[in-house]
Design a protein around this motif. Structure first.
Motif, PDB file in Angstrom:
ATOM      1  N   TYR A   1       0.827  -1.140  -0.049  1.00  0.00           N
ATOM      2  CA  TYR A   1      -0.001   0.109  -0.097  1.00  0.00           C
ATOM      3  C   TYR A   1       0.789   1.193  -0.103  1.00  0.00           C
ATOM      4  CZ  TYR A   1       0.795   0.233   5.215  1.00  0.00           C
ATOM      5  OH  TYR A   1       1.716   0.036   6.303  1.00  0.00           O
TER       6      TYR A   1
ATOM      7  N   SER B   1      -4.544   0.984  -1.299  1.00  0.00           N
ATOM      8  CA  SER B   1      -4.041  -0.527  -1.113  1.00  0.00           C
ATOM      9  C   SER B   1      -3.788  -0.572  -2.568  1.00  0.00           C
ATOM     10  CB  SER B   1      -5.346  -1.205  -0.654  1.00  0.00           C
ATOM     11  OG  SER B   1      -4.779  -2.423  -0.894  1.00  0.00           O
TER      12      SER B   1
ATOM     13  N   ASN C   1      -7.565  -5.974  -0.285  1.00  0.00           N
ATOM     14  CA  ASN C   1      -7.341  -5.529   1.243  1.00  0.00           C
ATOM     15  C   ASN C   1      -8.597  -4.345   1.308  1.00  0.00           C
ATOM     16  OD1 ASN C   1      -5.194  -6.830   1.980  1.00  0.00           O
ATOM     17  ND2 ASN C   1      -3.896  -5.467   0.618  1.00  0.00           N
TER      18      ASN C   1
END
Length: 210
Positions: free
Chosen positions: A144, A183, A188
């Motif tokens: 991320y 992300s 996620n």
């Protein structure tokens, strides 16, 4: 949400700085008189780096950070400093690369040899990219990007040696907010979006005055 975070930090910045500003102006009375008489009144320039981060990298081999700071100081009373940090933090399967821009405003309590205590306020803008690999049967991973904004107060003592070389220990204390999370793995969830926490750090700036 982003707007409210910035408003909250701006309000905190204002109420933290004002008492220190009033105190500093009272303490700089004699220096201001000297300045009106023409004893002072000039601009000096400084460039420095943080030796503590370098020593930390030499010892741990885990946190690599390059720091460069430039300051413009007016009449030994007020200073504007820009700190630039480029770093990489890694251990096991965790890697974090970041770039930080940290402007800082300082008020100096002038001393006869130009060494002086200083207090001030700062804000910082950080962009980071994180990669985490977890060894498991599922072979999970997390990639991320994040953006962090921080505001707070600073204080330290600048020592001028032979009118040129500078040693300046500085302490920083502030509140940081992670206001953007992106992300790189669509699996996620975005619950990491914001995170506010107290940040305290100490640096040892060593440099040169032009």
């Amino acid at each position: 949400m982003l707007k409210s975070i910035f408003l909250r930090n701006a309000t905190l910045f204002f109420f933290l700085v004002c008492p220190f500003w009033i105190s500093a102006q009272a303490g700089l009375g004699n220096a201001a008189i000297k300045n009106r008489n023409g004893v002072l009144h000039y601009t000096s320039y400084y460039i420095s780096t943080d030796v503590l981060s370098f020593l930390n990298y030499v010892i741990s081999k885990e946190n690599k950070k390059v720091t460069l700071s430039g300051e413009v100081c007016f009449d030994h009373l007020h200073g504007f400093q820009l700190n630039l940090n480029l770093g990489t933090e890694y251990f096991d399967n965790y890697i974090r690369s970041d770039f930080i821009v940290k402007p800082e405003f300082r008020l100096y309590y002038l001393n006869e040899d130009c060494s002086a205590f200083h207090i001030g306020a700062y804000c910082s803008f950080e962009e980071a990219e994180v990669s985490y690999r977890k060894n498991s049967t599922l072979n999970s991973h997390l990639d991320y990007k994040e953006s962090i904004f921080e505001t707070g107060l600073s204080g330290g003592y600048k020592v001028l040696i032979n009118d040129r070389w500078v040693i300046n220990p500085v302490a920083y204390a502030g509140i940081s907010n992670r206001y953007r999370f992106q992300s790189l793995d669509k699996n996620n969830s975005p619950h990491f979006f914001t995170e506010a926490r107290m940040e305290i750090s100490v640096v040892l700036q060593v440099g040169y005055r032009f």
